[in-house]
Scaffold this active site. Structure first.
Site, PDB file in Angstrom:
ATOM      1  N   ASP A 186       2.956  -1.492 -10.623  1.00  0.00           N
ATOM      2  CA  ASP A 186       3.776  -0.998  -9.508  1.00  0.00           C
ATOM      3  C   ASP A 186       2.786  -0.620  -8.413  1.00  0.00           C
ATOM      4  OD1 ASP A 186       5.263   0.415  -7.638  1.00  0.00           O
ATOM      5  OD2 ASP A 186       6.541   1.366  -9.149  1.00  0.00           O
ATOM      6  N   HIS A 187       2.736  -1.425  -7.359  1.00  0.00           N
ATOM      7  CA  HIS A 187       1.660  -1.245  -6.381  1.00  0.00           C
ATOM      8  C   HIS A 187       1.724   0.110  -5.684  1.00  0.00           C
ATOM      9  CE1 HIS A 187       4.816  -2.717  -3.583  1.00  0.00           C
ATOM     10  NE2 HIS A 187       4.169  -2.004  -2.682  1.00  0.00           N
ATOM     11  N   HIS A 232       9.599   1.842  -7.827  1.00  0.00           N
ATOM     12  CA  HIS A 232       8.820   2.653  -6.896  1.00  0.00           C
ATOM     13  C   HIS A 232       9.302   4.107  -6.838  1.00  0.00           C
ATOM     14  CE1 HIS A 232       7.137  -1.079  -5.854  1.00  0.00           C
ATOM     15  NE2 HIS A 232       7.926  -1.417  -4.865  1.00  0.00           N
TER      16      HIS A 232
END
Length: 519
Positions: A207-208, A270
């Site tokens: 999950d960036h 996110h």
């Protein structure tokens, strides 16, 4: 004027411990948008900072026929276009490109994976290595299980032992992009499929958002500063608002987005991650399992919603025509590739509670949407109103204290406090105390993918999500989607493009005597 090599000064003294073992990264979906925009520039920037091991190799895998030289030329173009360090520095590039190769294969073609194994064997022989592969799935989610199974069939996956992964001399790891499933059942099925080939410690669900400096700094901010911990609870905090706003539309991603919607695209991954970091208890150590244990405890304290709770505490909507930044914007159903009768949500607002001792009774308001007035991601804590007995006349209507963590685009933190206006009268107004990464450290924060790729090569899974974490998040989100499915509205509420969302979202807070934070 010729550019000179610059190295991040914060990393100079850490190079030895930050440099992974010699390895090869295999990029599945090597010709896709994610690889071109994010992964290839991130790998170049790591090379520029001196953080890649000697003899590091990149193998691109995709369906299109392509030579090594053609792939190298495309990689150079992508780095020159999307890297935060431009133009490409020739000496660094010449060293990196020596280890760049390409293998053409359909993802279901076992013969293509056999060719990949042959190529990796040739690289290992030339570099004197024996394994160490990081497989990165920058592909459509429906082929994740197929790729994993084929890697196992051709013998490219070495099961890691129970020893410290940093000490493994022959390792294989897989990085899986979101979306990790479409609901709880599909997430469990995908986990089971990957576990037939990889152990849990070998799977890195990325999950960036967790690679962003401000997100990582949230842990330091909370647990490295004693002044905040005593007030980080229900006794002092009135409510928490988490906002992920985008001013763009679907940008040609209709085939994905119309089947995902805002709740799958943003909430499940996110925003639930941001919520966990905001709410978690101090871990016993800053290592992968300790940090993720505390995050899972937060998710367990968020109970799945009943159908009635879904109706009362959630809002979904879809953007209609309007204007963003003075430019006309079409409605969602007029976007290319979107069905004209689509009821896919592009906006979601949710009210939820974290049912534990620290957060008892504190409402958390989450909102995300496309075609909103500006691009921003933030976590805002609003504190309870102070008793104004001393300054009642001069403080009427004054906003309470707040603390805002700005995650993007301007990374930093703002604390709002009350202050006296200079002069003979006792007049009080709010003032901001600001911290910004760019001005405080004088450097541009690294891209999130740089940090996460490096961590995956090092075997550090702290910033990646664990199986139980993913499934607990889906358990909550799936309860909302099930409630929406039963409602099955013939026409989803609309909001004007360029606005902050539908009226229903304002009413969600108005029922509690609150309003959304002005951004």
């Amino acid at each position: 004027m010729q550019a000179t090599t610059t190295v991040n000064p914060l990393r100079v003294g850490l190079r030895q411990q930050l440099t992974p073992q010699p390895c090869t990264i295999v990029l599945f979906g090597a010709t896709g948008d994610l690889t071109q925009r994010k992964l290839l520039p991130a790998l170049y920037n790591l090379a520029l900072d001196g953080l890649l091991p000697h003899g590091f190799s990149i193998v691109g895998v995709a369906r299109k026929p392509k030579s090594d030289d053609e792939f190298r030329a495309e990689m150079l173009k992508a780095v020159n276009q999307f890297s935060r360090n431009r133009p490409v520095q020739q000496q660094v590039w010449d060293t990196l490109v020596q280890g760049v190769f390409y293998v053409q294969s359909e993802f279901h073609d076992e013969a293509g994976f056999a060719r990949l194994k042959t190529k990796l064997g040739e690289i290992d022989q030339a570099t004197g290595r024996r394994g160490n592969y990081l497989f990165y799935l920058a592909t459509p989610p429906d082929v994740y299980p197929i790729i994993g199974i084929n890697l196992g069939k051709v013998g490219l996956v070495a099961r890691e032992s129970l020893r410290d992964p940093e000490q493994e001399m022959n390792w294989s790891r897989i990085v899986v992009e979101k979306p990790f499933g479409r609901d709880l059942k599909s997430a469990r099925d995908l986990n089971r499929s990957l576990h037939t080939v990889f152990s849990e410690r070998q799977i890195y669900r990325i999950d960036h958002y967790l690679g962003k400096e401000t997100v990582q700094n949230l842990l330091v901010f909370r647990f490295g500063n004693v002044i905040f911990e005593p007030i980080w609870n229900h006794q002092y905090i009135d409510n928490v608002q988490i906002t992920v706003a985008e001013n763009i539309g679907i940008e040609g991603r209709a085939s994905y987005y119309d089947n995902a919607g805002a709740i799958r695209d943003m909430i499940q991954n996110h925003m639930m991650q941001l919520l966990c970091l905001m709410c978690m208890e101090p871990p016993v150590a800053f290592d992968a399992d300790a940090v993720r244990d505390e995050k899972v405890k937060v998710l367990r304290a968020i109970h799945p919603m009943t159908r009635e709770q879904v109706r009362i505490n959630t809002v979904r909507a879809q953007y209609g025509p309007g204007a963003v930044a003075g430019q006309p914007a079409p409605g969602y159903c007029s976007e290319a590739g979107v069905h004209p009768d689509s009821i896919t949500e592009t906006y979601v607002a949710i009210k939820l509670f974290v049912d534990n001792w620290r957060w008892a009774g504190v409402p958390f308001y989450l909102r995300t949407g496309k075609r909103l007035p500006k691009r921003t991601t933030e976590i805002a804590l609003q504190f309870k109103q102070a008793p104004h007995l001393l300054f009642r006349r001069s403080m009427d209507g004054l906003d309470p204290n707040s603390l805002v963590v700005h995650i993007q685009p301007d990374e930093g933190t703002t604390i709002k406090v009350a202050s006296k206006i200079p002069g003979p009268l006792m007049r009080v107004r709010p003032v901001n105390m600001d911290f910004r990464y760019g001005t405080s450290f004088g450097i541009e924060p690294a891209d999130a993918y740089e940090r996460l790729l490096l961590d995956a090569m090092l075997g550090d899974s702290t910033l990646f999500t664990r199986r139980d974490e993913v499934e607990k998040a889906w358990e909550f989100v799936s309860s909302i989607m099930d409630g929406w499915h039963e409602q099955a509205p013939a026409d989803i509420p609309k909001y004007e493009a360029g606005s902050w969302g539908p009226e229903q979202a304002d009413r969600l807070l108005a029922r509690d005597g609150r309003i959304w934070r002005r951004i």
